[in-house]
Design a protein around this motif. Structure first.
Motif: not given
Length: 670
Positions: A578-579, A590-592, A595-599, A619-620
């Motif tokens: 996620a980027h 990076k944290a956001l 969390r998106r990749a995990q979603s 990857y932010g």
């Protein structure tokens, strides 16, 4: 015509010579010749009588000439003289001329005109079954001709002459020898048949070589052929018994046809013996066109024996082993026989009965029909073989090649494109062939991919694995004596190659009635570790990590593409990336993105994908999509719209393949 007695009347009557009558009484002479079925002679006498005839008699004479030509199976000439009779108002006293006109028009394929004449006839004689059947035949024949079967019909030019060549029969168990009837020059009997003006009929034999070419036909010996007419033969499977039809002549006596039997004697044949099937004192009746079952327990033949349905019927007789003779014939009944003529039976080894009829609904003249065995020595469910086996002319005497499943064989037809009067024709039903061409390409470069493993799985349980060549293709055509692609089968295609994602396709031959080539082009996505792969866009609300699902977009649908990719490639492990764009702090982005990749991973887990097949990676803003999309470049863009489009390109979700050797827990292995 010369063979007409064998195919329609089944008896030969020796006509009394014209010298019996006064030379000028041509009408009476013609009527007598017609009664004795000397149609060729009758026509000449009628034409002489027509010169001085009064109008009413002239109308009758033209009708009679038409009848002669009809019975000689010359419908075009018959039409000419029926038309003259109708013009002379013969229909007012004899409406049958309208019915006959309809018949000969139908035999020439003029179905619409024939319909009109049938309707005219029925208006004068309503309820006549034969005319109603003729009318129905015209309607069906037009449909059958517009929607032909797949048979290919060819004239056997090597065997046919300008004379009558008809009624083929196999002469050996290998089906390399053919026996047939012919009026070609060289017959055993001297003289000319005054019925047709041609030679008498004999049985001839020919053998084909290993290239399929027929040899010069040879006449059978005089123990078989005589000065009379012979035809309608059948050779048993062992080749030690020949059954055939003979129509003897006796002066001033009406003698019908009989079935004869002969056995081989050295290189020739024994003197033929008559098989007695008629009641005592019924010499004028006729029996002919024999066919036997494979065990020779019973024989089916055509006859005008009393107690039939009308015209010529098919009858059956059983072999009495204790008495060593054929039993009393029994009529095959109304499911097979009609008020018209049923003739030229042929039994297959499987017990299917083929025969010709002008009483069942057909295309004109005699048509060939098929009947299923419905019980012990019983047949029914009659089916017309349709066009092009049948035509508007006479079609009869069908036989089949060995082991052809009724798809190849020979028959007789009087269709106008023939070489002679009636000709021998071959037919075959070409195999419906399906070919599959598979082409595999690199999705990114569009170049052909060699060495791709193709797995073809059929709904019939078949599975074939092949590999693409240097052109990235494999063609599924012949598979030895078989074929890869079968009728009424659905197929799945799967392709696989190292460092590429698999691809799938499907097709089906179900319901296909014609040969067809299927072309399947599959594109394989490169999937080495350094290749990042896009899939349909996944979106999130601003500053949120939850998948965006609203009236405008459903990000779950986008992830379903990735879900299917994981299902189709069950051994891959992926990194789900996620980027974000570059707005906001590096740490926050990076944290956001994590969390998106995990979603995304969580959604795929909910769909049944094992968690250990996916590594979420945020990857932010560190990895812009492409050069020119760095933050500094975006900030220098002229408009806010351009900037927003560039930021959106960077806010993306992608994946890459980490490995191709995933094994579920508990699956074993090292």
């Amino acid at each position: 015509m010369k063979f007409f007695r064998l195919i329609i009347c089944l008896s030969i009557i020796c006509g009394v010579g014209s010298s019996t009558y006064a030379q000028k009484n041509f009408a009476k002479e013609a009527d007598h010749a017609f009664f004795n079925e000397s149609y060729f002679s009758a026509i000449e006498a009628y034409k002489k009588a027509d010169v001085k005839a009064k109008p009413a008699e002239k109308a009758r004479i033209n009708y009679q000439i038409g009848e002669c030509y009809r019975l000689m199976v010359d419908p075009a000439q018959a039409e000419t003289f029926y038309a003259k009779a109708i013009k002379l108002k013969y229909a007012s006293t004899n409406p049958d001329v309208l019915f006959r006109m309809a018949d000969v028009l139908k035999q020439q394929g003029n179905y619409k005109e024939a319909q009109d004449y049938y309707e005219q006839f029925l208006s004068k004689k309503p309820g006549v079954a034969e005319a109603e059947a003729g009318l129905e035949s015209c309607k069906k024949a037009q449909v059958w001709k517009a929607e032909p079967t797949k048979h290919i019909v060819q004239n056997e030019i090597q065997l046919n002459t300008e004379s009558y060549d008809y009624a083929p029969a196999w002469g050996d168990k290998k089906h390399e020898t053919l026996i047939f009837s012919s009026s070609r020059p060289g017959s055993t009997g001297d003289g000319i048949d005054d019925r047709t003006g041609e030679s008498y009929m004999d049985l001839w034999i020919t053998t084909r070589d290993n290239k399929g070419k027929w040899g010069e036909p040879q006449i059978l010996p005089e123990t078989i052929n005589t000065e009379d007419n012979e035809g309608g033969a059948y050779m048993n499977r062992k080749g030690d018994a020949l059954y055939f039809t003979r129509c003897p002549r006796e002066k001033k006596t009406n003698i019908g046809c009989d079935i004869f039997y002969s056995e081989p004697q050295g290189r020739s044949w024994k003197e033929a013996t008559k098989i007695v099937l008629k009641p005592e004192g019924a010499d004028s009746l006729s029996c002919g066109h024999p066919t036997l079952d494979r065990k020779e327990d019973y024989m089916i033949f055509a006859s005008d024996l009393p107690g039939g349905q009308g015209g010529k019927d098919l009858w059956i007789t059983e072999w009495d082993k204790s008495e060593k003779k054929w039993g009393t014939p029994k009529n095959l009944g109304p499911k097979i026989n009609t008020s018209g003529d049923e003739m030229f039976p042929h039994l297959t080894d499987e017990g299917v009965l083929y025969f010709s009829s002008n009483g069942h609904v057909g295309m004109g003249g005699l048509d060939i029909f098929r009947a299923e065995e419905t019980g012990e020595m019983q047949w029914g469910n009659v089916e017309n073989l349709r066009y092009p086996i049948n035509s508007s002319e006479h079609d009869y005497g069908i036989i089949f090649e060995k082991n052809s499943d009724d798809k190849r064989g020979f028959f007789t037809s009087s269709r106008p494109e023939g070489k002679g009067r009636d000709d021998l024709y071959s037919f075959n039903l070409p195999e419906i062939k399906f070919i599959l061409e598979v082409y595999v390409k690199n999705k990114e470069t569009q170049e052909p991919l060699a060495g791709v493993e193709i797995t073809l799985v059929g709904s019939d349980g078949s599975q074939v694995v092949k590999t693409t060549d240097e052109e990235g293709k494999f063609i599924y055509d012949e598979n030895g004596s078989d074929r890869y692609i079968k009728k009424e089968t659905s197929y799945n295609i799967e392709v696989s190659k190292d460092e590429f994602l698999g691809a799938k396709s499907k097709f089906s031959t179900v319901g296909e009635e014609n040969s067809k080539k299927y072309i399947e082009e599959l594109f394989m996505q490169p999937a080495s570790k350094d290749v990042v792969i896009d899939f349909p866009e996944v979106q999130y609300a601003y500053d949120k990590h939850e998948l965006l699902v609203d009236d405008r977009i459903n990000s779950e649908d986008s992830l379903d593409y990735l879900y299917q990719t994981l299902v189709d490639n069950p051994t891959i492990v992926i990194e789900l990336q996620a980027h974000t764009d570059c707005r906001g702090s590096d740490k926050y982005n990076k944290a956001l993105s994590q969390r998106r990749a995990q979603s995304c991973v969580d959604y795929l887990i909910s769909k049944g994908i094992p968690a250990d097949r996916m590594v979420p990676a945020g990857y932010g803003e560190t990895t812009p999509r492409a050069p020119g999309l760095e933050c500094e470049t975006i900030e220098n863009m002229a408009t806010n719209e351009e900037k927003e489009v560039a930021h959106q390109k960077n806010r993306r979700t992608q994946f890459r393949v980490l490995s191709f050797d995933y094994k579920p827990s508990g699956s074993g292995g090292e």
